[in-house]
Enzyme design. Structure first.
Site, mmCIF file in Angstrom:
data_model
loop_
_atom_site.group_PDB
_atom_site.id
_atom_site.type_symbol
_atom_site.label_atom_id
_atom_site.label_comp_id
_atom_site.label_asym_id
_atom_site.label_seq_id
_atom_site.Cartn_x
_atom_site.Cartn_y
_atom_site.Cartn_z
ATOM 1 N N ASP A 35 0.873 -1.179 0.000
ATOM 2 C CA ASP A 35 0.000 0.000 0.000
ATOM 3 C C ASP A 35 0.915 1.237 0.000
ATOM 4 O OD1 ASP A 35 -3.184 0.605 1.239
ATOM 5 O OD2 ASP A 35 -1.712 2.225 1.064
ATOM 6 N N ILE A 36 0.663 2.170 -0.913
ATOM 7 C CA ILE A 36 1.558 3.335 -1.038
ATOM 8 C C ILE A 36 1.363 4.363 0.083
ATOM 9 C CG2 ILE A 36 2.143 3.311 -3.507
ATOM 10 C CD1 ILE A 36 -0.180 5.246 -3.974
ATOM 11 N N VAL A 100 -11.061 2.611 -3.488
ATOM 12 C CA VAL A 100 -10.724 1.981 -4.776
ATOM 13 C C VAL A 100 -11.683 0.807 -4.979
ATOM 14 C CG1 VAL A 100 -8.952 0.821 -6.141
ATOM 15 C CG2 VAL A 100 -8.303 2.653 -4.557
ATOM 16 N N HIS A 104 -10.262 -5.559 -2.374
ATOM 17 C CA HIS A 104 -8.920 -5.730 -1.802
ATOM 18 C C HIS A 104 -9.021 -5.955 -0.310
ATOM 19 C CE1 HIS A 104 -9.855 -1.417 -1.989
ATOM 20 N NE2 HIS A 104 -9.172 -1.278 -0.865
ATOM 21 N N HIS A 106 -6.774 -5.567 3.141
ATOM 22 C CA HIS A 106 -5.604 -4.949 3.752
ATOM 23 C C HIS A 106 -5.018 -5.942 4.756
ATOM 24 C CE1 HIS A 106 -6.625 -0.644 2.675
ATOM 25 N NE2 HIS A 106 -7.803 -1.209 2.512
HETATM 26 P P1 AMP Z 1 -9.803 1.503 0.531
HETATM 27 O O1 AMP Z 1 -10.549 1.444 -0.786
HETATM 28 O O2 AMP Z 1 -10.440 2.417 1.526
HETATM 29 O O3 AMP Z 1 -9.555 0.163 1.124
HETATM 30 O O4 AMP Z 1 -8.412 2.196 0.295
HETATM 31 C C1 AMP Z 1 -7.616 1.997 -0.841
HETATM 32 C C2 AMP Z 1 -6.200 1.755 -0.398
HETATM 33 O O5 AMP Z 1 -5.406 1.660 -1.553
HETATM 34 C C3 AMP Z 1 -5.600 2.840 0.501
HETATM 35 O O6 AMP Z 1 -5.018 2.237 1.642
HETATM 36 C C4 AMP Z 1 -4.552 3.492 -0.409
HETATM 37 O O7 AMP Z 1 -3.433 3.935 0.322
HETATM 38 C C5 AMP Z 1 -4.213 2.370 -1.355
HETATM 39 N N1 AMP Z 1 -3.761 2.776 -2.669
HETATM 40 C C6 AMP Z 1 -4.330 3.708 -3.492
HETATM 41 N N2 AMP Z 1 -3.669 3.781 -4.664
HETATM 42 C C7 AMP Z 1 -2.670 2.864 -4.600
HETATM 43 C C8 AMP Z 1 -1.628 2.469 -5.507
HETATM 44 N N3 AMP Z 1 -1.500 3.007 -6.720
HETATM 45 N N4 AMP Z 1 -0.761 1.500 -5.096
HETATM 46 C C9 AMP Z 1 -0.880 0.959 -3.863
HETATM 47 N N5 AMP Z 1 -1.838 1.284 -2.970
HETATM 48 C C10 AMP Z 1 -2.719 2.229 -3.330
#
Ligand code: AMP
Length: 140
Positions: A35-36, A100, A104, A106
């Site tokens: 995660d970035i 997003v 996914h 975490h």
């Molecule tokens: P959520 O949809 O709330 O679970 O959050 C999306 C997660 O994706 C967050 O923790 C972001 O930090 C992470 N994120 C967003 N864009 C990217 C990326 N390009 N690469 C890796 N992680 C990402």
């Protein structure tokens, strides 16, 4: 009703190789990458290779296929980061905290007394992400 899957989401682009990621693992069913904006050192995301918006629309067969891979990654994250425990999270729809819209999970390494960092939107330094990813990759 759950909205339709949008092929233009960031994780779909990562799966197609159109955007980079710091990969730690992939197999037939999942891709796992850093995660970035990590809320803990070694914060990894595990996504299915099949298009699914979130936990509501993925079909049961694909969900069950990805679970052993999720466990494999969880074990490597705990070992590689020398964590004492893990927190797994999955956010569904905006009201549930989803940002997003490709399913996914975490995986957050945890240590006694260490709180999760707030989701500030601050990007981690690439060299720190690479360092944590290397530790995790070495633990498979
Ligand atoms: P959520 O949809 O709330 O679970 O959050 C999306 C997660 O994706 C967050 O923790 C972001 O930090 C992470 N994120 C967003 N864009 C990217 C990326 N390009 N690469 C890796 N992680 C990402």
């Amino acid at each position: 009703m759950t909205a339709a899957y949008d092929n233009a989401n960031i994780f779909a682009k990562i799966l197609r190789g159109e955007l980079p990621c710091e990969k730690v693992y992939d197999d037939e069913h999942v891709l796992a990458f850093m995660d970035i904006m990590p809320r803990a050192d070694g914060h990894v995301l595990v996504i299915p290779k099949t298009p699914a918006r979130n936990i509501l629309d993925i079909d049961a067969a694909h969900l069950s296929q990805m679970m052993p891979s999720l466990q494999t990654v969880a074990r490597a994250v705990k070992t590689g980061m020398q964590a004492e425990g893990l927190t797994l999270q999955q956010f569904t729809e905006s009201a549930g905290g989803q940002v997003v819209f490709h399913l996914h999970f975490h995986i957050l390494p945890r240590w006694e007394g260490v709180k999760l960092r707030p989701h500030t939107g601050d990007m981690e330094k690439p060299e720190r992400l690479k360092d944590h990813a290397a530790k995790i990759r070495a633990a498979f």
